[in-house]
Design an enzyme around this catalytic site. Structure first.
Site, PDB file in Angstrom:
ATOM      1  N   GLY A 223       2.635   1.203 -16.040  1.00  0.00           N
ATOM      2  CA  GLY A 223       3.097   1.187 -14.657  1.00  0.00           C
ATOM      3  C   GLY A 223       3.213   2.565 -14.014  1.00  0.00           C
TER       4      GLY A 223
ATOM      5  N   ASN B  59      -0.453  -9.623 -17.833  1.00  0.00           N
ATOM      6  CA  ASN B  59       0.989  -9.816 -18.004  1.00  0.00           C
ATOM      7  C   ASN B  59       1.638  -9.685 -16.628  1.00  0.00           C
ATOM      8  OD1 ASN B  59       3.684  -9.688 -18.640  1.00  0.00           O
ATOM      9  ND2 ASN B  59       3.558  -7.716 -19.723  1.00  0.00           N
ATOM     10  N   TRP B  60       2.057 -10.818 -16.097  1.00  0.00           N
ATOM     11  CA  TRP B  60       2.647 -10.787 -14.744  1.00  0.00           C
ATOM     12  C   TRP B  60       4.069 -10.235 -14.747  1.00  0.00           C
ATOM     13  CZ3 TRP B  60       1.131 -15.790 -11.523  1.00  0.00           C
ATOM     14  CH2 TRP B  60      -0.248 -15.744 -11.263  1.00  0.00           C
ATOM     15  N   LYS B  61       4.676 -10.113 -15.928  1.00  0.00           N
ATOM     16  CA  LYS B  61       6.068  -9.649 -16.029  1.00  0.00           C
ATOM     17  C   LYS B  61       6.956 -10.494 -15.116  1.00  0.00           C
ATOM     18  CE  LYS B  61       4.235  -5.171 -17.243  1.00  0.00           C
ATOM     19  NZ  LYS B  61       4.401  -3.732 -17.305  1.00  0.00           N
TER      20      LYS B  61
HETATM   21  P1  PGA Z   1       0.477  -1.878 -16.274  1.00  0.00           P
HETATM   22  O1  PGA Z   1       1.307  -2.669 -17.395  1.00  0.00           O
HETATM   23  O2  PGA Z   1      -0.949  -2.346 -16.342  1.00  0.00           O
HETATM   24  O3  PGA Z   1       1.149  -2.273 -14.968  1.00  0.00           O
HETATM   25  O4  PGA Z   1       0.608  -0.426 -16.575  1.00  0.00           O
HETATM   26  C1  PGA Z   1       0.727  -2.926 -18.643  1.00  0.00           C
HETATM   27  C2  PGA Z   1       1.662  -3.697 -19.520  1.00  0.00           C
HETATM   28  O5  PGA Z   1       2.868  -3.426 -19.530  1.00  0.00           O
HETATM   29  O6  PGA Z   1       1.221  -4.612 -20.230  1.00  0.00           O
END
Ligand code: PGA
Length: 246
Positions: free
Chosen positions: A166, A8-10
């Site tokens: 995160g 998930n690149w957000k």
């Molecule tokens: P992260 O995010 O790996 O940066 O903790 C995971 C997510 O929100 O899917």
């Protein structure tokens, strides 16, 4: 069941970062697991055209197929550009956009109708865990966010503790095991034995250094990875770790 490494690149990445898809394809020309990357919406079409091996997904969709909804994207459009999947109910959408279980269920049903795989995210906050509400929260989110149309083919459930996203914090193996066992039991109770084939992903600070241990846990069928999915050099070892479980 085919395991799934999802990224998930957000709201990260620019057009030039699509070269990471080429790097992933080079590193995994014929993977034994499904690889999914969910870039920001403007990159979806080019991403889908560009990558023969890596599946492409969106990070959200509208519950309607078309209409006067400025800025929104319909599941039919996502499907039409060659994407396979859509993430729904991510905690950042639940928080930033006030998405409710009901809205997520409607979006998930629309995604199913469009022929997309819905990656539905659930997970407790830190406070909810401290107050021993984790399983109640997961039960309510599962009941509320998954429509009756959910099957092992069109639905993936991602368990993402909000406090692990995160942050570098990861639940203990026992905590992941307990949550995933509970999710599996809850799905089987509602949808029957076929729900044993619904893929359950763990998400929240997954990286190369912890992927091996997380993938050993029962009912963990892959991962939903944020930060460590942005670069092929970080994501590739996680894909390898998942392949090593086969
Ligand atoms: P992260 O995010 O790996 O940066 O903790 C995971 C997510 O929100 O899917």
């Amino acid at each position: 069941m085919r395991k799934l490494a999802a990224g998930n690149w957000k709201m990260n990445g620019l057009a030039e970062n699509l070269s990471e898809l080429d790097n992933l394809t080079q590193a995994h020309p014929s993977p034994n697991v499904d690889i999914l990357i969910c870039p920001p919406a403007p990159l979806l079409m080019q991403a889908a055209l560009q990558s023969p091996v890596v599946q492409i997904g969106a990070q959200d969709c509208h519950a309607k197929t078309n209409g006067a909804h400025t800025g929104d994207i319909s599941p039919d459009l996502i499907k039409s550009i060659g994407a396979t999947s859509v993430i729904l109910g991510h905690s950042e959408r639940r928080q930033d956009h006030g998405e409710t279980n009901e809205q997520i269920a409607a979006k998930t049903q629309a995604a199913h109708a469009a022929g997309l795989i819905a990656v539905v995210c659930i997970g407790e906050t830190h406070l909810q865990r401290l107050e021993n509400e984790t399983l109640d929260v997961l039960a309510a989110q599962l009941a509320g966010s998954l429509p009756a149309s959910s099957t092992a083919e069109n639905t993936v459930v991602a368990y993402e503790p909000v406090w692990a996203i995160g942050t570098g914090l990861v639940p203990t193996d026992q905590q992941i095991d307990q949550a995933h066992a509970f999710i599996r039991d809850t799905l089987v109770a509602r949808f029957g034995d076929t729900a044993k084939e619904i893929r359950l992903l763990y998400g929240g600070s997954v990286k190369a250094s912890n992927a091996d241990a997380i993938f050993q846990i029962k009912n963990v069928d892959g991962a939903l990875v944020g930060g460590a999915s942005l670069k092929a050099s970080d994501f590739s070892p996680i894909i390898n770790a998942l392949e090593n479980t086969l």
